[in-house]
Write a protein that holds these residues in place. Structure first.
Motif, PDB file in Angstrom:
ATOM      1  N   ASN A  46       0.803  -1.233   0.000  1.00 28.64           N
ATOM      2  CA  ASN A  46       0.000   0.000   0.000  1.00 28.64           C
ATOM      3  C   ASN A  46       0.832   1.277   0.000  1.00 28.64           C
ATOM      4  OD1 ASN A  46      -2.195  -1.679   0.097  1.00 28.64           O
ATOM      5  ND2 ASN A  46      -2.747  -1.189   2.200  1.00 28.64           N
ATOM      6  N   VAL A  47       1.881   1.328   0.799  1.00 32.49           N
ATOM      7  CA  VAL A  47       2.631   2.583   0.943  1.00 32.49           C
ATOM      8  C   VAL A  47       3.279   3.030  -0.375  1.00 32.49           C
ATOM      9  CG1 VAL A  47       4.559   3.732   2.126  1.00 32.49           C
ATOM     10  CG2 VAL A  47       2.919   2.363   3.436  1.00 32.49           C
ATOM     11  N   PRO A  48       4.056   2.172  -1.071  1.00 26.56           N
ATOM     12  CA  PRO A  48       4.627   2.653  -2.336  1.00 26.56           C
ATOM     13  C   PRO A  48       3.563   2.939  -3.398  1.00 26.56           C
ATOM     14  CG  PRO A  48       5.433   0.432  -1.835  1.00 26.56           C
ATOM     15  CD  PRO A  48       4.578   0.870  -0.696  1.00 26.56           C
ATOM     16  N   THR A  49       2.475   2.184  -3.380  1.00 24.90           N
ATOM     17  CA  THR A  49       1.390   2.432  -4.330  1.00 24.90           C
ATOM     18  C   THR A  49       0.780   3.802  -4.086  1.00 24.90           C
ATOM     19  OG1 THR A  49       0.910   0.078  -4.572  1.00 24.90           O
ATOM     20  CG2 THR A  49      -0.859   1.608  -5.153  1.00 24.90           C
ATOM     21  N   ILE A  50       0.540   4.136  -2.830  1.00 24.89           N
ATOM     22  CA  ILE A  50      -0.037   5.442  -2.494  1.00 24.89           C
ATOM     23  C   ILE A  50       0.948   6.562  -2.824  1.00 24.89           C
ATOM     24  CG2 ILE A  50      -0.766   6.907  -0.565  1.00 24.89           C
ATOM     25  CD1 ILE A  50      -2.115   4.381   0.619  1.00 24.89           C
ATOM     26  N   ILE A  51       2.222   6.362  -2.543  1.00 21.28           N
ATOM     27  CA  ILE A  51       3.225   7.381  -2.865  1.00 21.28           C
ATOM     28  C   ILE A  51       3.236   7.666  -4.368  1.00 21.28           C
ATOM     29  CG2 ILE A  51       5.715   7.858  -2.951  1.00 21.28           C
ATOM     30  CD1 ILE A  51       5.886   6.404  -0.199  1.00 21.28           C
ATOM     31  N   LEU A  52       3.222   6.602  -5.172  1.00 22.36           N
ATOM     32  CA  LEU A  52       3.193   6.773  -6.623  1.00 22.36           C
ATOM     33  C   LEU A  52       1.907   7.475  -7.060  1.00 22.36           C
ATOM     34  CD1 LEU A  52       4.389   6.322  -9.437  1.00 22.36           C
ATOM     35  CD2 LEU A  52       3.257   4.064  -9.440  1.00 22.36           C
ATOM     36  N   ALA A  53       0.777   7.057  -6.518  1.00 28.12           N
ATOM     37  CA  ALA A  53      -0.513   7.657  -6.888  1.00 28.12           C
ATOM     38  C   ALA A  53      -0.554   9.147  -6.538  1.00 28.12           C
ATOM     39  CB  ALA A  53      -1.659   6.909  -6.206  1.00 28.12           C
ATOM     40  N   VAL A  54      -0.054   9.494  -5.382  1.00 28.12           N
ATOM     41  CA  VAL A  54      -0.041  10.900  -4.960  1.00 28.12           C
ATOM     42  C   VAL A  54       0.898  11.717  -5.850  1.00 28.12           C
ATOM     43  CG1 VAL A  54       0.619  12.475  -3.092  1.00 28.12           C
ATOM     44  CG2 VAL A  54      -0.760  10.452  -2.586  1.00 28.12           C
ATOM     45  N   ALA A  55       2.083  11.182  -6.118  1.00 28.01           N
ATOM     46  CA  ALA A  55       3.035  11.900  -6.983  1.00 28.01           C
ATOM     47  C   ALA A  55       2.437  12.137  -8.366  1.00 28.01           C
ATOM     48  CB  ALA A  55       4.337  11.108  -7.101  1.00 28.01           C
TER      49      ALA A  55
END
Length: 144
Positions: A35-44
């Protein structure tokens, strides 16, 4: 300043955010990321596409790249930030949404619901910002 103008500004912001969010969630989920890297990518990507839509619109008005970037940053930063906190927060709190996979109705339903909640919460923020001459009010000087 009207609610209609605030809703229009929020919808504009949501469009860029949704493009980035969906792309980020699809990439992260397809690659099996947590979840964390997916959310970071989505936010970026949401910030990138949110700024890009404003940047291109302001550039069409004949503004230089440097000034257009300043306008996009001033117009969209708070709106995108609020939207991203809300929609990612909703995705995280819906049980199983982030882990359900791209073929799941739960994933897409949760994502659509998160955008709706983000729109409802971000619209009053944009109304307040525009009323103060900030946020999307900065962009209106470049509309024809």
């Amino acid at each position: 300043m009207s609610w209609k103008m605030a809703a229009s500004a929020t919808l504009h912001c949501l469009t860029g955010c949704a493009i980035g969010e969906v792309l980020g969630m699809v990439i992260g989920t397809a690659l099996g990321w947590s979840n964390v890297p997916t959310i970071i990518l989505a936010v970026a990507l949401a910030f990138f596409f949110g700024y890009l839509l404003t940047l291109l619109g302001v550039r069409r008005a004949g503004v230089s790249w440097g000034q257009a970037l300043k306008v996009a940053l001033a117009a969209d930063t708070v709106s995108i930030l609020v939207m991203e906190i809300v929609d990612n927060g909703v995705m995280v709190v819906i049980p199983g949404a982030m882990d359900s996979g791209l073929a799941s109705g739960l994933f897409w339903g949760a994502l659509a619901f998160s955008f709706l909640v983000a729109f409802v919460i971000t619209t009053p923020v944009n109304k307040w910002l525009i009323g103060k001459g900030k946020g999307h009010a900065v962009v209106h000087a470049y509309h024809h």
